[in-house]
Design an enzyme around this catalytic site. Sequence first.
Site, PDB file in Angstrom:
ATOM      1  N   ASP A  49      14.695 -17.231  -6.838  1.00 47.39           N
ATOM      2  CA  ASP A  49      15.037 -18.657  -6.778  1.00 47.39           C
ATOM      3  C   ASP A  49      13.774 -19.507  -6.823  1.00 47.39           C
ATOM      4  OD1 ASP A  49      17.257 -20.779  -5.885  1.00 47.39           O
ATOM      5  OD2 ASP A  49      15.392 -21.211  -4.799  1.00 47.39           O
ATOM      6  N   TYR A  54       8.614 -26.744  -7.464  1.00 52.21           N
ATOM      7  CA  TYR A  54       7.756 -25.778  -6.751  1.00 52.21           C
ATOM      8  C   TYR A  54       6.454 -25.520  -7.520  1.00 52.21           C
ATOM      9  CZ  TYR A  54      12.153 -24.580  -4.286  1.00 52.21           C
ATOM     10  OH  TYR A  54      13.337 -24.605  -3.589  1.00 52.21           O
ATOM     11  N   LYS A  83      15.816 -25.353 -10.797  1.00 53.61           N
ATOM     12  CA  LYS A  83      16.492 -26.603 -10.404  1.00 53.61           C
ATOM     13  C   LYS A  83      15.823 -27.794 -11.077  1.00 53.61           C
ATOM     14  CE  LYS A  83      16.743 -24.333  -5.904  1.00 53.61           C
ATOM     15  NZ  LYS A  83      15.438 -23.715  -5.601  1.00 53.61           N
ATOM     16  N   HIS A 116      18.845 -30.397  -7.931  1.00 59.46           N
ATOM     17  CA  HIS A 116      18.139 -30.089  -6.684  1.00 59.46           C
ATOM     18  C   HIS A 116      18.599 -30.953  -5.501  1.00 59.46           C
ATOM     19  CE1 HIS A 116      14.063 -28.141  -5.482  1.00 59.46           C
ATOM     20  NE2 HIS A 116      14.851 -28.219  -4.432  1.00 59.46           N
TER      21      HIS A 116
END
Length: 280
Positions: A49, A54, A83, A116
């Site tokens: 994930d 990120y 996401k 998200h």
Amino acid sequence: MTQHLQDTVTLQGGVRIPRLGLGVFQVEDGEGLVQAVKAAIRYGYRSIDTAAVYANERGVGQAVKEALAENALAREELFITSKVWNADLGYEETLAAYEASLEKLGLEYLDLYLIHWPVQGKYKEAWRALEALYKAGRVKAIGVSNFQIHHLEELMLDAEVLPMVNQVELHPYLSQQPLRSFAKSRGIQIEAWAPLMQGQLLDQPVLKEIAASHGKSVAQIILRWDLQHGIVTIPKSTKEQRIIENASLYDFELSRADMERIDSLNRDQRTGPDPDNFDF
Ligand code: NDP
């Protein structure tokens, strides 16, 4: 009952998501990330994930590529989630964000693409983009993250494809029972982020007691509680020993009394932002 690290649950639409995966939030892109993801896949994890925000999709992609070769796996045997970030919510913007994530990951498709956060006034257009990607066969499954019941209701008012997953903060101090019941009634799979409350539950006395009675760690007790509740989860660790520990959940079972004791710990306490009151 889940018996094995590679056990899956079938989403609406027929795609199978592994019940356990590796999360990589707050893991800096680079060699440490690559090694953690490769260790997880080597050990038997099949789900990873990540998210555009990120800033580590390149490293995840590199690890996936190397792991496929080194473990003689086919791409179809892995389940990769990313996401769309809040700044990219919008029809054209979200389509472009999907392509950007694929490019960074070096993949032809994602197994799951999520909105998200439920940014008011924006998530419905983004959902239309996810529906278009799904209908065109570009993504295997689509869903949302951090959606409350009212966000789901609003989205579903004019959705053509229902969200298959809602990934939310969920752990023994935030058990999300109303949302879980709602999701179950609509066939939406709940996926727990921060299942370990980002490490804050590891000294919780009741969990420690249950862990001692099974000869297991608190992390293992919490993750087993998720599995026995049918909750998909994605604990994060960059340490190989913990990556293995977090997936060693299949040689014991929590009793009904254990499950009820853990259920009773809920205090509706978040470690992350409140989806009804965030400003990013
Ligand atoms: P977790 O609850 O998974 O906790 C991770 C923390 O616990 C890290 O500090 C890790 O440290 C530590 N840890 C992990 N395993 C153990 C263990 N066995 N014993 C002791 N400590 C341990 O928090 P996350 O916030 O990372 O959530 C998991 C994943 O969910 C994320 O990585 C991300 O993929 C996703 N997520 C999604 C969000 C969303 O908005 N959709 C928001 C936040 C997370 P170490 O690495 O040093 O082992």
